[in-house]
Design a protein around this motif. Structure first.
Motif, PDB file in Angstrom:
ATOM      1  N   HIS A  61      32.173  -0.788  15.473  1.00 42.50           N
ATOM      2  CA  HIS A  61      31.282  -0.602  14.339  1.00 42.50           C
ATOM      3  C   HIS A  61      29.868  -0.997  14.758  1.00 42.50           C
ATOM      4  CE1 HIS A  61      34.764  -0.315  11.587  1.00 42.50           C
ATOM      5  NE2 HIS A  61      35.300  -1.199  12.405  1.00 42.50           N
ATOM      6  N   SER A  62      28.889  -0.214  14.318  1.00 43.96           N
ATOM      7  CA  SER A  62      27.502  -0.501  14.682  1.00 43.96           C
ATOM      8  C   SER A  62      26.648  -0.715  13.441  1.00 43.96           C
ATOM      9  CB  SER A  62      26.906   0.645  15.491  1.00 43.96           C
ATOM     10  OG  SER A  62      27.557   0.748  16.734  1.00 43.96           O
ATOM     11  N   LEU A  63      25.654  -1.589  13.590  1.00 47.94           N
ATOM     12  CA  LEU A  63      24.713  -1.905  12.528  1.00 47.94           C
ATOM     13  C   LEU A  63      23.321  -1.916  13.137  1.00 47.94           C
ATOM     14  CD1 LEU A  63      24.087  -3.072   9.627  1.00 47.94           C
ATOM     15  CD2 LEU A  63      24.340  -5.328  10.677  1.00 47.94           C
ATOM     16  N   MET A  64      22.398  -1.170  12.514  1.00 42.79           N
ATOM     17  CA  MET A  64      21.023  -1.151  12.992  1.00 42.79           C
ATOM     18  C   MET A  64      20.172  -1.927  11.990  1.00 42.79           C
ATOM     19  SD  MET A  64      18.539   2.078  13.851  1.00 42.79           S
ATOM     20  CE  MET A  64      19.687   2.697  15.055  1.00 42.79           C
ATOM     21  N   VAL A  65      19.434  -2.915  12.479  1.00 43.11           N
ATOM     22  CA  VAL A  65      18.587  -3.736  11.624  1.00 43.11           C
ATOM     23  C   VAL A  65      17.137  -3.499  12.017  1.00 43.11           C
ATOM     24  CG1 VAL A  65      18.005  -6.087  10.925  1.00 43.11           C
ATOM     25  CG2 VAL A  65      20.382  -5.486  11.378  1.00 43.11           C
ATOM     26  N   HIS A  66      16.359  -3.021  11.047  1.00 43.88           N
ATOM     27  CA  HIS A  66      14.926  -2.806  11.269  1.00 43.88           C
ATOM     28  C   HIS A  66      14.196  -4.117  11.002  1.00 43.88           C
ATOM     29  CE1 HIS A  66      15.389   1.521  11.626  1.00 43.88           C
ATOM     30  NE2 HIS A  66      16.254   1.426  10.627  1.00 43.88           N
ATOM     31  N   ALA A  67      13.250  -4.470  11.802  1.00 43.63           N
ATOM     32  CA  ALA A  67      12.449  -5.680  11.664  1.00 43.63           C
ATOM     33  C   ALA A  67      13.313  -6.914  11.444  1.00 43.63           C
ATOM     34  CB  ALA A  67      11.444  -5.517  10.526  1.00 43.63           C
ATOM     35  N   PRO A  68      14.091  -7.326  12.463  1.00 42.32           N
ATOM     36  CA  PRO A  68      14.924  -8.521  12.323  1.00 42.32           C
ATOM     37  C   PRO A  68      14.084  -9.742  11.945  1.00 42.32           C
ATOM     38  CG  PRO A  68      15.393  -7.382  14.380  1.00 42.32           C
ATOM     39  CD  PRO A  68      14.180  -6.729  13.782  1.00 42.32           C
ATOM     40  N   ASN A  69      14.695 -10.649  11.162  1.00 45.57           N
ATOM     41  CA  ASN A  69      13.999 -11.872  10.761  1.00 45.57           C
ATOM     42  C   ASN A  69      14.932 -13.065  10.917  1.00 45.57           C
ATOM     43  OD1 ASN A  69      15.696 -11.945   8.480  1.00 45.57           O
ATOM     44  ND2 ASN A  69      14.262 -10.716   7.302  1.00 45.57           N
ATOM     45  N   LYS A  70      14.566 -14.206  10.338  1.00 48.17           N
ATOM     46  CA  LYS A  70      15.367 -15.427  10.519  1.00 48.17           C
ATOM     47  C   LYS A  70      16.726 -15.354   9.854  1.00 48.17           C
ATOM     48  CE  LYS A  70      13.304 -17.813   6.602  1.00 48.17           C
ATOM     49  NZ  LYS A  70      14.072 -18.751   5.865  1.00 48.17           N
ATOM     50  N   ASP A  71      16.945 -14.410   8.925  1.00 47.85           N
ATOM     51  CA  ASP A  71      18.235 -14.277   8.244  1.00 47.85           C
ATOM     52  C   ASP A  71      19.093 -13.147   8.807  1.00 47.85           C
ATOM     53  OD1 ASP A  71      17.754 -16.391   6.519  1.00 47.85           O
ATOM     54  OD2 ASP A  71      16.722 -15.120   5.075  1.00 47.85           O
ATOM     55  N   THR A  72      18.697 -12.579   9.937  1.00 44.15           N
ATOM     56  CA  THR A  72      19.440 -11.464  10.522  1.00 44.15           C
ATOM     57  C   THR A  72      20.872 -11.865  10.856  1.00 44.15           C
ATOM     58  OG1 THR A  72      17.414 -10.507  11.402  1.00 44.15           O
ATOM     59  CG2 THR A  72      19.467  -9.784  12.400  1.00 44.15           C
ATOM     60  N   HIS A  73      21.070 -13.100  11.314  1.00 41.89           N
ATOM     61  CA  HIS A  73      22.436 -13.532  11.652  1.00 41.89           C
ATOM     62  C   HIS A  73      23.343 -13.524  10.425  1.00 41.89           C
ATOM     63  CE1 HIS A  73      20.706 -17.297  10.221  1.00 41.89           C
ATOM     64  NE2 HIS A  73      21.932 -17.817  10.161  1.00 41.89           N
ATOM     65  N   LEU A  74      22.791 -13.757   9.231  1.00 42.13           N
ATOM     66  CA  LEU A  74      23.597 -13.698   8.006  1.00 42.13           C
ATOM     67  C   LEU A  74      23.986 -12.256   7.675  1.00 42.13           C
ATOM     68  CD1 LEU A  74      21.708 -16.317   5.792  1.00 42.13           C
ATOM     69  CD2 LEU A  74      23.770 -16.635   7.177  1.00 42.13           C
ATOM     70  N   VAL A  75      23.076 -11.324   7.940  1.00 40.64           N
ATOM     71  CA  VAL A  75      23.381  -9.902   7.736  1.00 40.64           C
ATOM     72  C   VAL A  75      24.498  -9.476   8.683  1.00 40.64           C
ATOM     73  CG1 VAL A  75      22.449  -7.547   7.902  1.00 40.64           C
ATOM     74  CG2 VAL A  75      21.048  -9.376   6.917  1.00 40.64           C
ATOM     75  N   VAL A  76      24.403  -9.897   9.940  1.00 41.52           N
ATOM     76  CA  VAL A  76      25.436  -9.570  10.926  1.00 41.52           C
ATOM     77  C   VAL A  76      26.765 -10.224  10.542  1.00 41.52           C
ATOM     78  CG1 VAL A  76      26.110  -9.799  13.355  1.00 41.52           C
ATOM     79  CG2 VAL A  76      23.760  -9.187  12.768  1.00 41.52           C
ATOM     80  N   ALA A  77      26.716 -11.471  10.088  1.00 43.03           N
ATOM     81  CA  ALA A  77      27.937 -12.168   9.671  1.00 43.03           C
ATOM     82  C   ALA A  77      28.605 -11.446   8.498  1.00 43.03           C
ATOM     83  CB  ALA A  77      27.619 -13.612   9.294  1.00 43.03           C
ATOM     84  N   ASP A  78      27.814 -11.019   7.517  1.00 44.37           N
ATOM     85  CA  ASP A  78      28.370 -10.262   6.385  1.00 44.37           C
ATOM     86  C   ASP A  78      28.990  -8.947   6.862  1.00 44.37           C
ATOM     87  OD1 ASP A  78      27.691 -12.173   4.529  1.00 44.37           O
ATOM     88  OD2 ASP A  78      25.805 -11.212   3.966  1.00 44.37           O
ATOM     89  N   PHE A  79      28.345  -8.308   7.830  1.00 49.19           N
ATOM     90  CA  PHE A  79      28.848  -7.058   8.396  1.00 49.19           C
ATOM     91  C   PHE A  79      30.210  -7.293   9.064  1.00 49.19           C
ATOM     92  CE2 PHE A  79      28.785  -4.031  12.083  1.00 49.19           C
ATOM     93  CZ  PHE A  79      28.903  -2.860  11.348  1.00 49.19           C
ATOM     94  N   ILE A  80      30.308  -8.359   9.856  1.00 46.95           N
ATOM     95  CA  ILE A  80      31.574  -8.687  10.541  1.00 46.95           C
ATOM     96  C   ILE A  80      32.665  -8.985   9.517  1.00 46.95           C
ATOM     97  CG2 ILE A  80      32.715 -10.375  12.040  1.00 46.95           C
ATOM     98  CD1 ILE A  80      29.939 -10.632  13.486  1.00 46.95           C
ATOM     99  N   GLU A  81      32.346  -9.802   8.519  1.00 45.38           N
ATOM    100  CA  GLU A  81      33.334 -10.147   7.493  1.00 45.38           C
ATOM    101  C   GLU A  81      33.786  -8.910   6.712  1.00 45.38           C
ATOM    102  OE1 GLU A  81      31.662 -13.275   5.133  1.00 45.38           O
ATOM    103  OE2 GLU A  81      31.778 -14.722   6.785  1.00 45.38           O
ATOM    104  N   SER A  82      32.863  -7.994   6.455  1.00 50.49           N
ATOM    105  CA  SER A  82      33.222  -6.763   5.746  1.00 50.49           C
ATOM    106  C   SER A  82      34.204  -5.926   6.554  1.00 50.49           C
ATOM    107  CB  SER A  82      31.966  -5.942   5.444  1.00 50.49           C
ATOM    108  OG  SER A  82      31.144  -6.617   4.534  1.00 50.49           O
ATOM    109  N   ILE A  83      34.008  -5.886   7.859  1.00 47.81           N
ATOM    110  CA  ILE A  83      34.926  -5.135   8.722  1.00 47.81           C
ATOM    111  C   ILE A  83      36.316  -5.766   8.672  1.00 47.81           C
ATOM    112  CG2 ILE A  83      35.460  -4.519  11.116  1.00 47.81           C
ATOM    113  CD1 ILE A  83      32.371  -4.479  11.584  1.00 47.81           C
ATOM    114  N   VAL A  84      36.381  -7.062   8.877  1.00 46.90           N
ATOM    115  CA  VAL A  84      37.669  -7.755   8.961  1.00 46.90           C
ATOM    116  C   VAL A  84      38.407  -7.732   7.624  1.00 46.90           C
ATOM    117  CG1 VAL A  84      38.774  -9.966   9.414  1.00 46.90           C
ATOM    118  CG2 VAL A  84      36.885  -9.213  10.836  1.00 46.90           C
ATOM    119  N   ASN A  85      37.673  -7.881   6.530  1.00 47.04           N
ATOM    120  CA  ASN A  85      38.298  -7.921   5.208  1.00 47.04           C
ATOM    121  C   ASN A  85      38.536  -6.541   4.608  1.00 47.04           C
ATOM    122  OD1 ASN A  85      38.553 -10.759   4.968  1.00 47.04           O
ATOM    123  ND2 ASN A  85      36.366 -10.903   4.585  1.00 47.04           N
ATOM    124  N   GLY A  86      38.191  -5.486   5.351  1.00 47.95           N
ATOM    125  CA  GLY A  86      38.484  -4.133   4.901  1.00 47.95           C
ATOM    126  C   GLY A  86      37.583  -3.623   3.802  1.00 47.95           C
TER     127      GLY A  86
END
Length: 197
Positions: A61-86
């Motif tokens: 699964h791929s995610l493209m983030v425009h203009a990453p900021n200090k909360d980008t890791h939270l966006v990525v974490a939510d993306f990972i959790e969404s994948i795992v939790n279906g």
């Protein structure tokens, strides 16, 4: 299905890894099971955007983030959790994360959890609350018989627990407010350490 959330340690690693190029391996344990979940995070930083690719087994699964900021890791974490939790196909929103700002604004518990606390104050007993930490917060309430009030014990964590114990006299609303205030103080003492990475 087991509900999966990333541990604070993994969030701290992600906070550093989203600012690097490379491939990073993670091992996480979903709640209610001992089977580890492994995934690979590939980070490709570019000037206008950064591409994050999560590989789990045969899935990619791929995610493209425009203009990453200090909360980008939270966006990525939510993306990972969404994948795992279906939730990728259902577009179900992710559970909001606890941050220092939400603790300061008093938005630590949702409406259902606040009602559970209210019931606990009315009847006494114990309760496990999931407020976004690695481990649940345990709340135990004893109703005092001699006068209106409660005695409460709040514990966050197992390995290095933080505990608060107090007695509050007054009506039900005062007791609920005192419990919420103590939960907020406990969370505020735990969250900065989790966000320090």
């Amino acid at each position: 299905m087991n509900r999966f959330t990333l541990a604070d340690k993994t969030l701290r690693l992600l906070a550093a890894q989203v600012n690097l190029n490379g491939t990073f391996n993670h091992v996480c344990r979903p709640q209610n099971t001992n089977q580890p979940l492994t995934f690979e995070l590939q980070v490709e930083r570019g000037s206008p955007e950064t591409v994050f690719t999560v590989i789990m087994g045969h899935e990619k699964h791929s995610l493209m983030v425009h203009a990453p900021n200090k909360d980008t890791h939270l966006v990525v974490a939510d993306f990972i959790e969404s994948i795992v939790n279906g939730r990728m196909d259902t577009a179900e929103p992710a559970t909001p994360r606890v941050s220092a700002e939400s603790v300061e604004r008093g938005q630590l518990l949702d409406a259902k959890q606040q009602e559970q606390l209210r019931q606990l104050v009315r009847n006494g007993g114990s309760l496990l609350l999931d407020i976004g930490f690695d481990e649940d917060v345990r709340v135990a309430v004893h109703r005092t018989l001699s006068r209106k009030g409660i005695t409460a014990i709040i514990v966050a964590g197992n390995t290095c627990p933080r505990t608060q114990c107090f007695t509050a006299y007054g009506d039900e609303q005062h007791s609920v407010d005192r419990l919420l205030q103590s939960l907020n103080h406990l969370a505020a003492s735990v969250v900065p350490a989790a966000l320090a990475a």
